[in-house]
Design a protein around this motif. Structure first.
Motif, PDB file in Angstrom:
ATOM      1  N   ARG A 203      71.084  15.748  37.052  1.00 41.29           N
ATOM      2  CA  ARG A 203      71.692  15.554  38.368  1.00 41.29           C
ATOM      3  C   ARG A 203      71.885  16.876  39.125  1.00 41.29           C
ATOM      4  NH1 ARG A 203      73.992  10.451  38.952  1.00 41.29           N
ATOM      5  NH2 ARG A 203      74.030   9.192  37.051  1.00 41.29           N
ATOM      6  N   LEU A 204      71.630  17.986  38.453  1.00 41.99           N
ATOM      7  CA  LEU A 204      71.859  19.281  39.067  1.00 41.99           C
ATOM      8  C   LEU A 204      70.705  19.662  40.000  1.00 41.99           C
ATOM      9  CD1 LEU A 204      73.175  21.238  35.954  1.00 41.99           C
ATOM     10  CD2 LEU A 204      74.467  19.882  37.613  1.00 41.99           C
ATOM     11  N   ALA A 205      71.001  20.554  40.932  1.00 41.94           N
ATOM     12  CA  ALA A 205      69.962  21.054  41.831  1.00 41.94           C
ATOM     13  C   ALA A 205      68.903  21.804  41.024  1.00 41.94           C
ATOM     14  CB  ALA A 205      70.579  21.980  42.877  1.00 41.94           C
ATOM     15  N   SER A 206      67.665  21.736  41.472  1.00 46.44           N
ATOM     16  CA  SER A 206      66.580  22.442  40.798  1.00 46.44           C
ATOM     17  C   SER A 206      66.740  23.946  40.986  1.00 46.44           C
ATOM     18  CB  SER A 206      65.231  22.004  41.363  1.00 46.44           C
ATOM     19  OG  SER A 206      65.007  20.632  41.135  1.00 46.44           O
ATOM     20  N   ILE A 207      66.585  24.703  39.894  1.00 46.60           N
ATOM     21  CA  ILE A 207      66.671  26.160  39.998  1.00 46.60           C
ATOM     22  C   ILE A 207      65.493  26.714  40.786  1.00 46.60           C
ATOM     23  CG2 ILE A 207      66.560  28.300  38.641  1.00 46.60           C
ATOM     24  CD1 ILE A 207      68.257  26.985  36.531  1.00 46.60           C
ATOM     25  N   LEU A 208      64.352  26.065  40.650  1.00 48.23           N
ATOM     26  CA  LEU A 208      63.152  26.534  41.346  1.00 48.23           C
ATOM     27  C   LEU A 208      62.284  25.339  41.719  1.00 48.23           C
ATOM     28  CD1 LEU A 208      61.472  29.030  42.235  1.00 48.23           C
ATOM     29  CD2 LEU A 208      60.340  28.907  39.998  1.00 48.23           C
ATOM     30  N   ARG A 209      61.822  25.318  42.956  1.00 50.86           N
ATOM     31  CA  ARG A 209      60.877  24.307  43.419  1.00 50.86           C
ATOM     32  C   ARG A 209      59.630  24.982  43.965  1.00 50.86           C
ATOM     33  NH1 ARG A 209      64.980  20.329  46.788  1.00 50.86           N
ATOM     34  NH2 ARG A 209      65.569  18.953  45.065  1.00 50.86           N
ATOM     35  N   LEU A 210      58.556  24.214  44.030  1.00 51.82           N
ATOM     36  CA  LEU A 210      57.329  24.711  44.640  1.00 51.82           C
ATOM     37  C   LEU A 210      57.516  24.819  46.147  1.00 51.82           C
ATOM     38  CD1 LEU A 210      54.761  22.506  42.689  1.00 51.82           C
ATOM     39  CD2 LEU A 210      55.302  24.907  42.253  1.00 51.82           C
ATOM     40  N   ASN A 212      55.942  24.379  50.105  1.00 52.88           N
ATOM     41  CA  ASN A 212      55.109  23.373  50.757  1.00 52.88           C
ATOM     42  C   ASN A 212      53.632  23.748  50.672  1.00 52.88           C
ATOM     43  OD1 ASN A 212      54.926  20.912  52.358  1.00 52.88           O
ATOM     44  ND2 ASN A 212      54.284  22.239  54.039  1.00 52.88           N
ATOM     45  N   ALA A 213      53.336  25.028  50.831  1.00 54.87           N
ATOM     46  CA  ALA A 213      51.943  25.482  50.755  1.00 54.87           C
ATOM     47  C   ALA A 213      51.366  25.256  49.364  1.00 54.87           C
ATOM     48  CB  ALA A 213      51.864  26.966  51.123  1.00 54.87           C
ATOM     49  N   GLN A 214      52.167  25.473  48.337  1.00 53.00           N
ATOM     50  CA  GLN A 214      51.699  25.257  46.966  1.00 53.00           C
ATOM     51  C   GLN A 214      51.405  23.781  46.711  1.00 53.00           C
ATOM     52  OE1 GLN A 214      55.086  27.178  45.082  1.00 53.00           O
ATOM     53  NE2 GLN A 214      53.798  28.861  44.370  1.00 53.00           N
ATOM     54  N   VAL A 215      52.287  22.902  47.181  1.00 47.70           N
ATOM     55  CA  VAL A 215      52.085  21.465  47.001  1.00 47.70           C
ATOM     56  C   VAL A 215      50.835  21.005  47.744  1.00 47.70           C
ATOM     57  CG1 VAL A 215      53.014  19.193  47.609  1.00 47.70           C
ATOM     58  CG2 VAL A 215      54.479  20.882  46.504  1.00 47.70           C
ATOM     59  N   GLN A 216      50.639  21.495  48.950  1.00 50.42           N
ATOM     60  CA  GLN A 216      49.447  21.132  49.718  1.00 50.42           C
ATOM     61  C   GLN A 216      48.179  21.536  48.973  1.00 50.42           C
ATOM     62  OE1 GLN A 216      49.622  22.671  53.701  1.00 50.42           O
ATOM     63  NE2 GLN A 216      51.524  21.612  54.197  1.00 50.42           N
ATOM     64  N   SER A 217      48.192  22.719  48.399  1.00 45.08           N
ATOM     65  CA  SER A 217      47.031  23.197  47.648  1.00 45.08           C
ATOM     66  C   SER A 217      46.747  22.297  46.455  1.00 45.08           C
ATOM     67  CB  SER A 217      47.272  24.629  47.174  1.00 45.08           C
ATOM     68  OG  SER A 217      46.213  25.080  46.351  1.00 45.08           O
ATOM     69  N   LEU A 218      47.790  21.863  45.759  1.00 43.58           N
ATOM     70  CA  LEU A 218      47.620  21.001  44.592  1.00 43.58           C
ATOM     71  C   LEU A 218      47.040  19.643  44.978  1.00 43.58           C
ATOM     72  CD1 LEU A 218      50.973  21.901  42.820  1.00 43.58           C
ATOM     73  CD2 LEU A 218      48.704  22.239  41.829  1.00 43.58           C
ATOM     74  N   LEU A 219      47.562  19.060  46.048  1.00 47.94           N
ATOM     75  CA  LEU A 219      47.080  17.743  46.466  1.00 47.94           C
ATOM     76  C   LEU A 219      45.601  17.774  46.849  1.00 47.94           C
ATOM     77  CD1 LEU A 219      50.099  16.461  48.607  1.00 47.94           C
ATOM     78  CD2 LEU A 219      49.484  15.798  46.286  1.00 47.94           C
ATOM     79  N   LYS A 220      45.169  18.871  47.431  1.00 52.41           N
ATOM     80  CA  LYS A 220      43.765  18.992  47.842  1.00 52.41           C
ATOM     81  C   LYS A 220      42.811  19.024  46.655  1.00 52.41           C
ATOM     82  CE  LYS A 220      44.836  21.519  52.106  1.00 52.41           C
ATOM     83  NZ  LYS A 220      44.761  22.835  52.791  1.00 52.41           N
ATOM     84  N   HIS A 221      43.332  19.325  45.462  1.00 57.73           N
ATOM     85  CA  HIS A 221      42.479  19.446  44.280  1.00 57.73           C
ATOM     86  C   HIS A 221      42.401  18.167  43.449  1.00 57.73           C
ATOM     87  CE1 HIS A 221      42.616  23.763  45.127  1.00 57.73           C
ATOM     88  NE2 HIS A 221      41.566  23.859  44.332  1.00 57.73           N
ATOM     89  N   ILE A 222      43.055  17.104  43.899  1.00 55.13           N
ATOM     90  CA  ILE A 222      42.976  15.838  43.171  1.00 55.13           C
ATOM     91  C   ILE A 222      41.586  15.227  43.383  1.00 55.13           C
ATOM     92  CG2 ILE A 222      43.884  13.492  43.000  1.00 55.13           C
ATOM     93  CD1 ILE A 222      46.599  14.584  43.843  1.00 55.13           C
ATOM     94  N   GLN A 223      40.921  14.876  42.302  1.00 52.27           N
ATOM     95  CA  GLN A 223      39.573  14.313  42.387  1.00 52.27           C
ATOM     96  C   GLN A 223      39.544  12.800  42.171  1.00 52.27           C
ATOM     97  OE1 GLN A 223      36.893  16.452  39.787  1.00 52.27           O
ATOM     98  NE2 GLN A 223      37.606  18.451  40.488  1.00 52.27           N
ATOM     99  N   ALA A 224      40.461  12.276  41.375  1.00 54.16           N
ATOM    100  CA  ALA A 224      40.480  10.843  41.059  1.00 54.16           C
ATOM    101  C   ALA A 224      40.858  10.027  42.292  1.00 54.16           C
ATOM    102  CB  ALA A 224      41.482  10.572  39.935  1.00 54.16           C
TER     103      ALA A 224
END
Length: 284
Positions: A203-210, A212-224
């Protein structure tokens, strides 16, 4: 569904399993503070697959992370990949709800050669933080972790009180049947009271999150191929739709309901038809 426990080198994960091992393997990943039971309604309409609904670390009957170790979303990715290796699954399908959908997206991006298809339910990608906010948010999260050990659970004198509390939570459930299914994997009786055995650190806040640019890069690499099933009154925003557009091979379907619409029998049947078709097409 059959209760199963997997002892991995670093952690023991619990799961609800349905279907023969020779059927198309589907790893089902639940949402934040939920557990494997959130897929029971869907499972009734997915007889053509080998469904493995996993309790994430700290959830359901799975082991908690060691004291002092934060819960990071990408650690769930490592856990699920270790489980896939343990089960001998060279390639598999992914099914995820909410936080579990985010984990599915990360797995599909990082290990595209292992993923046959992805079905996402009212979720797409991890929450992000802006780099400029990092010092303030990280300090706040660390302070929360220091204080959590001092908190004591009050518990509930009646199981029904816990059901009512869960029904009135941030993300309301469709009905009491859904609440009971989840709470049977989340509560323990001790000294004549019911206590959550879900790790309170979740329930605690995340110490570190990705970012927005990192998430966008990851989504672009999905092939399935990716099927995104959104609830009409769920958690999707304009940002959600903009992120979906980054996934190369996707399609969107919107159904009536709220965030946990996949736990409602009628909607579960409709979603299962879409998921079955998606998995069948990807398996050919």
């Amino acid at each position: 569904m059959q209760e199963t426990h997997y002892k991995l080198p670093h952690i023991t994960l619990s799961a609800l399993v349905q279907g023969e091992a020779g059927l198309p393997p589907v790893l089902a990943l639940h949402g934040w503070l939920d557990n494997a039971a959130s897929f029971r309604a869907l499972a009734r309409h997915l007889p053509q697959v080998h469904l493995i609904a996993v309790d994430f670390a700290g959830h359901g009957f799975s082991q908690h992370r060691p004291k002092g170790v934060p819960y990071y979303l990408w650690d769930n990715v490592s856990d699920i990949m270790a489980l896939a290796d343990h089960l001998g699954l060279e390639r598999f399908h992914l099914l995820g709800h909410s936080m579990g959908a985010s984990v599915c997206s990360l797995i599909a991006s990082l290990f595209p050669e292992r993923v046959l298809s992805v079905s996402l339910i009212d979720g797409v990608a991890p929450l992000t933080d802006e780099p400029g906010d990092l010092p303030k948010l990280m300090a706040l999260a660390m302070q929360q972790y220091q204080r959590v050990a001092q908190k004591r659970q009050v518990g509930y004198s009646r199981f029904e009180d816990a059901i009512e509390a869960r029904m009135q939570g941030r993300f309301p459930l469709p009905d009491q049947v859904s609440a009971v299914a989840l709470l049977k994997r989340a509560l323990t009786m001790r000294d004549q009271r019911w206590y959550w055995h879900t790790d309170p650190r979740l329930r605690l806040a995340s110490i570190l999150r990705l970012s927005n640019a990192q998430v966008q890069s990851l989504l672009k690499h999905i092939q399935a191929p990716v099927l995104v099933c959104l609830a009409e009154n769920g958690i999707a925003t304009e940002v959600t739709y903009s992120l979906i557009k980054l996934v190369p091979n996707h399609r969107i379907d919107v159904k009536a309901g709220q965030h946990h619409f996949h736990m409602k029998n009628e909607t579960a049947a409709q979603l299962a038809c879409l998921i079955n078709e998606h998995i069948t097409t990807a398996t050919r």
